[in-house]
Design a protein around this motif. Structure first.
Motif, PDB file in Angstrom:
ATOM      1  N   GLY A 115       6.305  -8.554 -28.507  1.00 18.18           N
ATOM      2  CA  GLY A 115       6.633  -9.878 -28.004  1.00 18.18           C
ATOM      3  C   GLY A 115       5.432 -10.794 -27.961  1.00 18.18           C
ATOM      4  N   SER A 116       4.290 -10.290 -28.469  1.00 15.80           N
ATOM      5  CA  SER A 116       3.073 -11.095 -28.496  1.00 15.80           C
ATOM      6  C   SER A 116       2.261 -10.745 -29.737  1.00 15.80           C
ATOM      7  CB  SER A 116       2.217 -10.823 -27.247  1.00 15.80           C
ATOM      8  OG  SER A 116       1.658  -9.515 -27.302  1.00 15.80           O
ATOM      9  N   TYR A 156       1.721  -7.013 -31.497  1.00 19.86           N
ATOM     10  CA  TYR A 156       2.165  -6.951 -32.890  1.00 19.86           C
ATOM     11  C   TYR A 156       1.032  -6.461 -33.780  1.00 19.86           C
ATOM     12  CZ  TYR A 156       4.307  -8.417 -37.318  1.00 19.86           C
ATOM     13  OH  TYR A 156       4.824  -8.442 -38.594  1.00 19.86           O
ATOM     14  N   TYR A 159      16.712  -9.440 -33.800  1.00 19.04           N
ATOM     15  CA  TYR A 159      15.318  -9.136 -33.461  1.00 19.04           C
ATOM     16  C   TYR A 159      15.277  -7.660 -33.091  1.00 19.04           C
ATOM     17  CZ  TYR A 159      10.815 -10.328 -31.015  1.00 19.04           C
ATOM     18  OH  TYR A 159       9.505 -10.447 -30.599  1.00 19.04           O
ATOM     19  N   PHE A 210      13.449  -4.184 -31.939  1.00 17.07           N
ATOM     20  CA  PHE A 210      12.300  -3.741 -31.145  1.00 17.07           C
ATOM     21  C   PHE A 210      12.313  -2.217 -31.088  1.00 17.07           C
ATOM     22  CE2 PHE A 210       9.569  -2.827 -27.639  1.00 17.07           C
ATOM     23  CZ  PHE A 210       8.729  -3.912 -27.454  1.00 17.07           C
ATOM     24  N   GLU A 238       6.542  -4.866 -23.243  1.00 18.30           N
ATOM     25  CA  GLU A 238       6.907  -6.165 -23.815  1.00 18.30           C
ATOM     26  C   GLU A 238       8.384  -6.299 -24.175  1.00 18.30           C
ATOM     27  OE1 GLU A 238       2.823  -8.076 -25.503  1.00 18.30           O
ATOM     28  OE2 GLU A 238       4.429  -7.673 -26.911  1.00 18.30           O
ATOM     29  N   ARG A 274       9.711  -9.564 -22.557  1.00 17.68           N
ATOM     30  CA  ARG A 274       9.077 -10.726 -23.199  1.00 17.68           C
ATOM     31  C   ARG A 274       9.633 -10.941 -24.604  1.00 17.68           C
ATOM     32  NH1 ARG A 274       2.506 -11.706 -23.604  1.00 17.68           N
ATOM     33  NH2 ARG A 274       2.575 -13.658 -24.804  1.00 17.68           N
ATOM     34  N   ALA A 275       9.830  -9.845 -25.349  1.00 15.77           N
ATOM     35  CA  ALA A 275      10.359  -9.962 -26.707  1.00 15.77           C
ATOM     36  C   ALA A 275      11.811 -10.422 -26.690  1.00 15.77           C
ATOM     37  CB  ALA A 275      10.237  -8.623 -27.431  1.00 15.77           C
ATOM     38  N   LEU A 323      11.936 -14.076 -26.063  1.00 18.12           N
ATOM     39  CA  LEU A 323      11.533 -14.768 -27.287  1.00 18.12           C
ATOM     40  C   LEU A 323      12.663 -14.766 -28.310  1.00 18.12           C
ATOM     41  CD1 LEU A 323       9.377 -16.131 -29.034  1.00 18.12           C
ATOM     42  CD2 LEU A 323       8.515 -13.856 -29.635  1.00 18.12           C
ATOM     43  N   PHE A 337      19.333  -8.881 -29.771  1.00 17.97           N
ATOM     44  CA  PHE A 337      18.053  -8.193 -29.591  1.00 17.97           C
ATOM     45  C   PHE A 337      18.386  -6.709 -29.485  1.00 17.97           C
ATOM     46  CE2 PHE A 337      14.825  -6.437 -26.603  1.00 17.97           C
ATOM     47  CZ  PHE A 337      13.676  -6.705 -27.328  1.00 17.97           C
TER      48      PHE A 337
END
Length: 382
Positions: free
Chosen positions: A156-157, A161, A194, A196, A215, A218-219, A222, A231
């Motif tokens: 998520g950042s 990543y 998305y 994850f 994360e 947070r992801a 986003l 997600f």
């Protein structure tokens, strides 16, 4: 045809009922799917699989340390002329859906645009699993011709990543991927997801040294802000596809974040669990025993790669699961002589398999009357 001249299609591309993306048993009971499923239940061969996982290339522009496909990476691609012919062969067959995936990054193949046009023009539904770095180069086709695009981010950042999905160059690809997803979200006719993958690194004593677990929330936030339709959370697997043991406190942390993300769900945004994360959160054994000796789904779905055709993605690169070579014959010739029973799930598939429930159901259908309540088609990606 260049991207700038791609015609805008109808708005009926996206699969309906996003929350049923992972309902693989429910998908069997669609009106156009069930007759083929019933044939398989009776032991009949199909003229073609309903779904093809197509790896155009084994080349990738990222260098992810935990890549589960590392053993099959960088072994070439299906030649440009051959893959275009293959697209036409699939277009002329009874294949209903094609997923562009890998192996490598499918959008790095120079003929991917032409492949998409040929398959879309034949009415074949298209999905794409991508790392997202090349979306902008094919934006018109992806926005206007694909039923869905799933982007693997696992963060998520930018910092996380870069730790888990580093570029082969010096610069992180995260800003480009997020920008690409925003662009696609603003124009898409199909679905955008998305993905994850929960990942941890351990030292020799078994202590966690790095993780992306923190994360998840947070992801997910986003993902919704970008404009994704869903997600998806997936559990980490080892090279043999077995789920990696998780500490109770880590599972609890992820579940707490997902619970908060549930509050963001609405008609246009959904939170999905993969089957392997469902197994992890239920503290199920990483070994999933199977009492059947052939995989019915292998007749309904197959995997084409530059190094051979395999019964399924789990056995991509496994010589035992190889049923032919697309470089040596047409798809129709290969499929007519293929032995889709080469894998014995009771011995070769003891990991948690997403299609285990499907394989348990299909043989039973031969002894049952046809359901009176078959559903209208909503998702051909069985």
């Amino acid at each position: 045809m260049s991207d700038s001249t791609v015609a805008q299609p109808s708005t009926s591309l996206g699969t309906a009922f996003v929350e049923r993306n992972l309902d693989l048993v429910g998908k069997l009971y669609q009106r156009s799917v069930y007759p083929s499923v019933l044939d398989v239940a009776h032991g009949k061969r199909l003229s073609a699989p309903l779904v093809v996982d197509l790896d155009p290339t084994t080349v990738c522009d990222l260098a992810c340390p935990e890549c589960i496909s590392s053993q099959v990476l960088h072994h070439g691609q299906i030649g440009q002329d051959r893959i275009v012919r293959l697209a036409h062969e699939l277009a002329d067959s009874d294949v209903r859906a094609v997923i562009l995936i890998g192996g490598g990054e499918p959008l790095l193949h120079r003929s991917v645009g032409e492949i998409i046009e040929v398959l879309h023009g034949a009415g074949i539904k298209l999905g794409l699993v991508t790392n997202g770095t090349q979306i902008h180069r094919h934006i018109d086709r992806l926005a206007g011709m694909l039923s869905w695009v799933r982007v693997s981010l696992d963060a998520g950042s930018a910092d996380t990543y870069q730790a888990f999905r580093p570029s082969r160059g010096k610069r992180s690809a995260f800003p480009q991927v997020i920008e690409n997803m925003r662009l696609l979200a603003s124009r898409k006719q199909g679905r955008l997801g998305y993905s994850f993958l929960l990942m941890q690194r351990f030292d020799e004593a078994g202590n966690v040294t790095d993780s992306n677990y923190h994360e998840v929330y947070r992801a997910g936030v986003l993902a919704k802000e970008i404009g994704c339709d869903y997600f998806e959370v997936k559990a980490m697997l080892d090279q043999d596809h077995y789920t990696v043991n998780q500490r109770a406190e880590d599972i609890a942390s992820v579940e707490e974040q997902i619970a908060r993300l549930r509050e963001l769900e609405d008609g246009s945004f959904h939170i999905l669990y993969s089957s392997n994360w469902q197994a992890v959160r239920a503290s199920a054994d990483s070994v999933q025993p199977k009492e059947y000796h052939s995989c019915a789904v292998a007749e309904l779905r197959t995997t084409i790669t530059p190094t051979g055709v395999f019964v399924c993605p789990y056995h991509r690169g496994n010589p035992k699961g190889r049923i032919g070579d697309i470089q040596q014959s047409s798809f129709a010739e290969l499929w007519s002589s293929a032995d889709t029973t080469v894998i014995d799930p009771s011995e070769d598939c003891r990991f948690v398999c997403a299609r285990h429930d499907t394989n348990q159901v299909i043989p039973l259908l031969a002894e049952r009357p046809e359901p009176a309540d078959l559903t209208e088609d909503f998702d051909p990606f069985i």
